[in-house]
Design an enzyme around this catalytic site. Structure first.
Site, short mmCIF file in Angstrom:
data_model
loop_
_atom_site.label_atom_id
_atom_site.label_comp_id
_atom_site.label_asym_id
_atom_site.label_seq_id
_atom_site.Cartn_x
_atom_site.Cartn_y
_atom_site.Cartn_z
CE LYS A 1 -3.68 -19.54 6.01
NZ LYS A 1 -4.96 -20.29 5.95
CB THR B 1 -2.53 -36.03 3.26
OG1 THR B 1 -1.76 -36.29 2.08
CG2 THR B 1 -3.10 -37.35 3.77
CG HIS B 2 -5.47 -33.57 -1.16
ND1 HIS B 2 -4.62 -32.55 -0.80
CD2 HIS B 2 -6.73 -33.14 -0.88
CE1 HIS B 2 -5.34 -31.53 -0.34
NE2 HIS B 2 -6.61 -31.87 -0.37
NE ARG C 1 -6.33 -28.73 9.26
CZ ARG C 1 -6.57 -27.43 9.16
NH1 ARG C 1 -5.62 -26.58 8.84
NH2 ARG C 1 -7.78 -26.96 9.37
CE LYS D 1 2.44 -35.60 1.58
NZ LYS D 1 2.77 -36.11 0.24
N GLY D 2 2.70 -29.28 4.67
CA GLY D 2 3.26 -27.92 4.74
C GLY D 2 3.23 -27.28 3.36
CB ALA D 3 1.03 -24.95 1.97
CG ASP E 1 -5.48 -22.71 8.81
OD1 ASP E 1 -5.97 -23.79 9.20
OD2 ASP E 1 -6.01 -22.01 7.90
CG MET E 2 2.23 -24.02 11.17
SD MET E 2 2.41 -22.98 12.64
CE MET E 2 2.07 -24.17 13.94
NE ARG F 1 -0.99 -20.89 1.59
CZ ARG F 1 -1.42 -19.68 1.98
NH1 ARG F 1 -0.67 -18.61 1.79
NH2 ARG F 1 -2.59 -19.53 2.56
C1 LIG Z 1 -7.50 -29.78 5.35
C2 LIG Z 1 -6.14 -29.22 5.04
C3 LIG Z 1 -5.66 -28.16 5.79
C4 LIG Z 1 -4.38 -27.65 5.55
N1 LIG Z 1 -3.87 -26.68 6.38
C5 LIG Z 1 -2.60 -26.27 6.20
C6 LIG Z 1 -1.96 -25.39 7.12
O1 LIG Z 1 -2.55 -24.95 8.12
N2 LIG Z 1 -0.69 -25.03 6.89
C7 LIG Z 1 0.03 -25.49 5.80
O2 LIG Z 1 1.20 -25.16 5.64
N3 LIG Z 1 -0.56 -26.31 4.90
C8 LIG Z 1 -1.83 -26.72 5.08
N4 LIG Z 1 -2.40 -27.59 4.18
C9 LIG Z 1 -1.73 -27.85 2.87
C10 LIG Z 1 -0.75 -29.00 2.97
O3 LIG Z 1 0.35 -28.62 3.77
C11 LIG Z 1 -0.22 -29.41 1.57
O4 LIG Z 1 0.40 -28.33 0.96
C12 LIG Z 1 -1.32 -29.91 0.63
O5 LIG Z 1 -2.29 -30.63 1.31
C13 LIG Z 1 -0.71 -30.83 -0.44
O6 LIG Z 1 -0.10 -31.94 0.17
P1 LIG Z 1 -0.71 -33.42 0.10
O7 LIG Z 1 -0.59 -33.99 1.47
O8 LIG Z 1 -2.05 -33.40 -0.47
O9 LIG Z 1 0.34 -34.24 -0.76
P2 LIG Z 1 1.02 -33.98 -2.17
O10 LIG Z 1 2.11 -34.99 -2.27
O11 LIG Z 1 1.37 -32.54 -2.36
O12 LIG Z 1 -0.16 -34.31 -3.17
C14 LIG Z 1 -0.67 -35.61 -3.32
C15 LIG Z 1 -1.72 -35.61 -4.42
O13 LIG Z 1 -2.83 -34.80 -4.03
C16 LIG Z 1 -3.34 -34.09 -5.13
N5 LIG Z 1 -3.16 -32.63 -4.87
C17 LIG Z 1 -2.46 -32.06 -3.86
N6 LIG Z 1 -2.53 -30.72 -3.93
C18 LIG Z 1 -3.29 -30.43 -5.00
C19 LIG Z 1 -3.74 -29.22 -5.61
N7 LIG Z 1 -3.43 -28.02 -5.09
N8 LIG Z 1 -4.52 -29.29 -6.72
C20 LIG Z 1 -4.86 -30.49 -7.24
N9 LIG Z 1 -4.46 -31.68 -6.71
C21 LIG Z 1 -3.69 -31.65 -5.62
C22 LIG Z 1 -2.57 -34.53 -6.33
O14 LIG Z 1 -3.27 -35.61 -6.90
C23 LIG Z 1 -1.26 -35.00 -5.73
O15 LIG Z 1 -0.60 -35.93 -6.53
C24 LIG Z 1 -3.64 -28.16 4.46
C25 LIG Z 1 -4.12 -29.22 3.70
C26 LIG Z 1 -5.34 -29.77 4.00
C27 LIG Z 1 -5.81 -30.95 3.20
#
Ligand SMILES: Cc1cc2nc3c(=O)[nH]c(=O)nc-3n(C[C@H](O)[C@H](O)[C@H](O)COP(=O)(O)OP(=O)(O)OC[C@H]3O[C@@H](n4cnc5c(N)ncnc54)[C@H](O)[C@@H]3O)c2cc1C
Length: 302
Positions: A96, A222-223, A180, A183-185, A130-131, A284
């Site tokens: 970061k 994404t997950h 990368r 969605k945004g955290a 990272d953002m 987060r």
């Molecule tokens: C490799 C990576 C790098 C990232 N880098 C950044 C960044 O630089 N800047 C930034 O703002 N964000 C970053 N993020 C975080 C991202 O923005 C999301 O906040 C986070 O990934 C949750 O979004 P999702 O796409 O998984 O979907 P969501 O709709 O939030 O989640 C989908 C499903 O994933 C699972 N899940 C998601 N989060 C969690 C959790 N914390 N614990 C348990 N299960 C969970 C659940 O089953 C959920 O139903 C990053 C994420 C990843 C995977």
């Protein structure tokens, strides 16, 4: 509401003291953080490699208090690249800019970043910027663009929840910058960010469909099974090979899905954070899934 509170608390000193002193919270944080030492992160990266996955190491830290802290972080990252090389790991680094002194000015931050990027390049490795929150978006993109002008060993992150992201994606891709997509955290106001999950998801798919055919190697982070399915379907329809992009997920989240994608022949990179400064990262992660918080609260009151 819960999400907003948790993200706001991630900068609160009293909340930090409380969480750091709480045994259960510390134990739960270990689900998301590989450990306190570089050796812990390297061991997690090795395990990921053995399972067929790549890794990205993040030495936790943000908004450092002094210039010296930023210089120490820079030296730490230089050393991390050496260890990755020596241990022959398939791993890069995520960092970061506020850990590298962005709060002390873009010029100071660039001075810390350039040696890291050059060192990564000399070892055939890669730095992902990272953002962070929207106060830093413009400066992060400008620094990434400037570094990308000097080396291909650097890329950054685009957040699908920001309304500006399509424009940023188009201009960064035109500059050959690896992105990368996530969605945004952070907590952002509706004037600049989509508030509804439905809108964020639609923008995620829109941006993914710009990134994948661009000819640049990007990460889809994404997950969310729906985002993953949309990515696979689009790639297949466009005849984009499985080796032309990678999925990325966070350490400790959906390891089952990580393994499934590997079995299906996709590339997967696990983001592995380590270090002592895990509090904001942990908050987060709690904010993303209130069930995590409910688990802690239930155990606290037991
Ligand atoms: C490799 C990576 C790098 C990232 N880098 C950044 C960044 O630089 N800047 C930034 O703002 N964000 C970053 N993020 C975080 C991202 O923005 C999301 O906040 C986070 O990934 C949750 O979004 P999702 O796409 O998984 O979907 P969501 O709709 O939030 O989640 C989908 C499903 O994933 C699972 N899940 C998601 N989060 C969690 C959790 N914390 N614990 C348990 N299960 C969970 C659940 O089953 C959920 O139903 C990053 C994420 C990843 C995977």
């Amino acid at each position: 509401m819960i999400r907003a509170t948790l993200i706001a608390l991630s900068h609160n000193r009293a909340a930090k003291r409380f969480v750091l002193s709480n045994r259960l919270a510390r134990r739960m944080a270990r689900r998301f953080v590989a450990g306190e030492e570089l050796d812990d992160a390297l061991a997690a990266a090795r395990a990921s490699n053995e399972a067929g996955m790549k890794a990205s190491l993040d030495f936790l830290g943000e908004n450092v208090a002094t210039r010296e802290d930023a210089q120490r972080a820079r030296d730490m990252y230089l050393g991390i690249f050496d260890r990755i090389g020596r241990d022959r790991l398939d791993a890069n680094v995520s960092l970061k800019l506020t850990q590298l002194g962005l709060d002390f000015g873009a010029e100071f931050c660039l001075e810390q970043m350039l040696p890291i990027v050059k060192h990564a390049e000399s070892l055939g490795n890669f730095v992902r910027i990272d953002m962070e929150g929207s106060a830093y978006t413009e400066r992060t993109i400008e620094i990434a663009r400037s570094l990308r002008g000097q080396s291909a060993a650097v890329g950054t992150v685009i957040q699908a929840y920001l309304r500006r992201s399509e424009q940023d994606v188009r201009s960064l891709v035109a500059a050959g910058c690896r992105i990368r997509l996530c969605k945004g955290a952070y907590l952002e106001p509706p004037e600049i960010a989509f508030a509804e999950k439905r809108e964020v998801d639609a923008n995620f798919v829109r941006l993914m469909e710009i990134l994948l055919p661009s000819g640049v190697y990007h990460g889809i982070a994404t997950h969310d099974p729906r985002m993953i399915a949309a990515t696979k379907e689009f790639a297949e329809k466009q005849s984009i090979g499985k080796d032309k992009f990678e999925f990325q997920m966070l350490y400790g989240i959906r390891p089952d899905l990580q393994r499934q994608l590997i079995r299906e022949g996709y590339r997967m990179r696990v983001y592995i954070p380590y270090g002592l400064d895990w509090f904001p990262y942990f908050m987060r992660r709690l904010a993303e899934r209130p069930a995590n918080l409910i688990f802690i609260l239930r155990n606290l009151f037991r």
